[in-house]
Design a protein around this motif. Structure first.
Motif, PDB file in Angstrom:
ATOM      1  N   VAL A  28      16.942   2.405   4.833  1.00 18.48           N
ATOM      2  CA  VAL A  28      15.493   2.272   4.623  1.00 18.48           C
ATOM      3  C   VAL A  28      15.181   2.360   3.133  1.00 18.48           C
ATOM      4  O   VAL A  28      14.375   1.595   2.593  1.00 18.48           O
ATOM      5  N   ARG A  35      11.611  -4.160  -1.160  1.00 17.63           N
ATOM      6  CA  ARG A  35      10.261  -4.575  -0.749  1.00 17.63           C
ATOM      7  C   ARG A  35       9.138  -4.085  -1.638  1.00 17.63           C
ATOM      8  O   ARG A  35       8.126  -4.750  -1.764  1.00 17.63           O
ATOM      9  N   LEU A  36       9.285  -2.888  -2.171  1.00 16.70           N
ATOM     10  CA  LEU A  36       8.177  -2.337  -2.940  1.00 16.70           C
ATOM     11  C   LEU A  36       7.953  -3.159  -4.206  1.00 16.70           C
ATOM     12  O   LEU A  36       8.839  -3.855  -4.681  1.00 16.70           O
ATOM     13  N   LEU A  48      15.075   8.682  -0.485  1.00 12.53           N
ATOM     14  CA  LEU A  48      15.287   8.903   0.948  1.00 12.53           C
ATOM     15  C   LEU A  48      16.760   9.141   1.237  1.00 12.53           C
ATOM     16  O   LEU A  48      17.126  10.067   1.945  1.00 12.53           O
TER      17      LEU A  48
ATOM     18  N   VAL B  78       7.356   8.132   3.554  1.00 14.60           N
ATOM     19  CA  VAL B  78       7.770   7.030   2.688  1.00 14.60           C
ATOM     20  C   VAL B  78       8.509   5.958   3.498  1.00 14.60           C
ATOM     21  O   VAL B  78       8.325   4.758   3.273  1.00 14.60           O
ATOM     22  N   GLY B  79       9.297   6.392   4.468  1.00 15.26           N
ATOM     23  CA  GLY B  79       9.970   5.434   5.337  1.00 15.26           C
ATOM     24  C   GLY B  79       8.967   4.528   6.042  1.00 15.26           C
ATOM     25  O   GLY B  79       9.166   3.317   6.152  1.00 15.26           O
ATOM     26  N   ILE B  81       5.947   3.769   4.944  1.00 12.81           N
ATOM     27  CA  ILE B  81       5.344   2.859   3.972  1.00 12.81           C
ATOM     28  C   ILE B  81       6.277   1.674   3.726  1.00 12.81           C
ATOM     29  O   ILE B  81       5.858   0.524   3.659  1.00 12.81           O
ATOM     30  N   ILE B  82       7.575   1.986   3.624  1.00 12.15           N
ATOM     31  CA  ILE B  82       8.540   0.922   3.317  1.00 12.15           C
ATOM     32  C   ILE B  82       8.649  -0.068   4.471  1.00 12.15           C
ATOM     33  O   ILE B  82       8.627  -1.285   4.275  1.00 12.15           O
ATOM     34  N   LEU B  83       8.747   0.476   5.690  1.00 13.55           N
ATOM     35  CA  LEU B  83       8.976  -0.410   6.831  1.00 13.55           C
ATOM     36  C   LEU B  83       7.686  -1.001   7.372  1.00 13.55           C
ATOM     37  O   LEU B  83       7.714  -1.989   8.102  1.00 13.55           O
ATOM     38  N   GLY B  84       6.551  -0.388   7.020  1.00 12.72           N
ATOM     39  CA  GLY B  84       5.282  -0.882   7.530  1.00 12.72           C
ATOM     40  C   GLY B  84       4.900  -2.219   6.914  1.00 12.72           C
ATOM     41  O   GLY B  84       5.595  -2.730   6.043  1.00 12.72           O
ATOM     42  N   PRO B  85       3.772  -2.737   7.374  1.00 12.13           N
ATOM     43  CA  PRO B  85       3.317  -4.010   6.827  1.00 12.13           C
ATOM     44  C   PRO B  85       2.957  -3.865   5.362  1.00 12.13           C
ATOM     45  O   PRO B  85       2.614  -2.779   4.919  1.00 12.13           O
ATOM     46  N   ARG B  86       3.079  -4.931   4.633  1.00  9.56           N
ATOM     47  CA  ARG B  86       2.733  -4.909   3.214  1.00  9.56           C
ATOM     48  C   ARG B  86       1.295  -4.473   3.034  1.00  9.56           C
ATOM     49  O   ARG B  86       0.397  -4.970   3.724  1.00  9.56           O
ATOM     50  N   ARG B  87       1.077  -3.545   2.108  1.00 11.25           N
ATOM     51  CA  ARG B  87      -0.272  -3.019   1.940  1.00 11.25           C
ATOM     52  C   ARG B  87      -1.103  -3.997   1.129  1.00 11.25           C
ATOM     53  O   ARG B  87      -0.658  -4.499   0.111  1.00 11.25           O
ATOM     54  N   GLU B  90      -3.740  -1.767  -3.352  1.00 11.05           N
ATOM     55  CA  GLU B  90      -2.773  -1.024  -4.143  1.00 11.05           C
ATOM     56  C   GLU B  90      -3.173   0.446  -4.164  1.00 11.05           C
ATOM     57  O   GLU B  90      -4.210   0.798  -4.703  1.00 11.05           O
ATOM     58  N   SER B  92      -0.775   3.088  -4.877  1.00 11.88           N
ATOM     59  CA  SER B  92       0.073   4.004  -5.626  1.00 11.88           C
ATOM     60  C   SER B  92      -0.372   4.003  -7.082  1.00 11.88           C
ATOM     61  O   SER B  92      -0.934   3.026  -7.569  1.00 11.88           O
TER      62      SER B  92
END
Lengths: 121, 162
Positions: A28, A35-36, A48, B78-79, B81-87, B90, B92
């Motif tokens: 992850v 992705r970020l 993580l 955080v996991g 946020i990463i795996l979720g849909p693109r925000r 903005e 952060s």
């Protein structure tokens, strides 16, 4: 994996779960790196794997070797200590360097657009 | 004794860590561990570290437990946020927290805690103004973050280190 066959089923299952969880968290984190959107966001992702991910792999390793009684489980504690002490140093250095560069380039705080595409270190 | 072991605890830790890593008590490793223990302590002397005194073992245990819980929680957050849909928005950004703590080891511990916790990142600290700049991945509520850092961590760290 010497003697893995001698491991009782519950210990094998527990070890497998912990190692998979750790590997999953590292995955992850790596996906996050991909992705970020900007550098600062991406630096969050690998932590993580370095915290809970590494922790669960180490606990898995402790379970494995304690049940087999092949050696005392002190290595894992040392690995944990070294990881905890060294990871922040690298991360803070990377972030400081970037922040320094951004301050030179002006207005770092507003620069969170997707176009800010720099390698994540 | 103090000439060769200015930092007995550090020397002992280095000695122990070397033997544990090698899982051996053979004379060769004992000699290497001794060299490391003496050399490491002497190297630290050259850096002239400020003295350390720890207080309140209960606060240490309390803080350790809190940090452990927070690490697990923020890993999950955080996991997501990463795996979720693109925000779309903005959220952060940087956060500036005024700190009251000046103890160097307390600040170092805070830096380790904040960096080891996914979602928060130590960017810089200005010792003159006492302003700490952080980067927060999920910066929705600034005052909540400041309350967490000051109330949850800084207060306890000041109890321990100051």
């Amino acid at each position: 994996m010497t003697g893995a066959a001698d491991l009782p089923a519950w210990a094998a299952l527990l070890t497998a779960l912990l190692v998979l969880l750790g590997a999953g968290l590292a995955l992850v984190g790596s996906i996050g790196l991909l992705r970020l959107e900007d550098f600062y966001q991406r630096v969050h992702a690998p932590t993580l794997g370095a915290t809970l991910g590494a922790g669960s792999i180490l606990i898995g390793s402790m379970v494995f070797f304690s049940v087999l009684q092949s050696r005392p489980v002190l290595h894992e504690i040392l690995v944990g200590v070294f990881l905890t002490v060294t990871t922040p140093v690298t991360l803070i250095l990377l972030v400081k360097a970037t922040h320094h560069r951004d301050l030179d380039a002006e207005q770092p705080a507003t620069k969170t657009e997707a176009g800010d595409d720099r390698p994540a270190g | 004794m103090t000439r060769w072991f200015p930092f007995p605890l550090l020397s002992f830790a280095l000695f122990g860590a070397w033997l544990l890593l090698n899982e051996s008590l053979s004379p060769g490793h004992v000699i290497l561990a001794t060299i490391l223990a003496v050399g490491g302590a002497l190297a630290l002397t050259a850096l002239e570290p400020p003295g350390l005194r720890l207080r309140r073992p209960r606060a240490i245990a309390e803080l350790a437990a809190l940090v452990l819980v927070d690490i697990v929680r923020s890993n999950i957050a955080v996991g997501r946020i990463i795996l979720g849909p693109r925000r779309r928005e903005e959220i952060s950004g940087f956060l500036v927290v005024p700190l009251d703590m000046r103890a160097p080891y307390g600040l170092a511990t805070l830096a380790t805690i904040l960096t080891a916790t996914p979602g928060t990142l130590w960017v810089r600290f200005d010792p003159e103004s006492g302003l700490l700049t952080l980067h927060i991945l999920d910066l929705i509520d600034e005052t909540a973050w400041i309350a967490i850092i000051k109330g949850r961590y800084e207060r306890r760290l000041m109890e321990i280190f100051e």
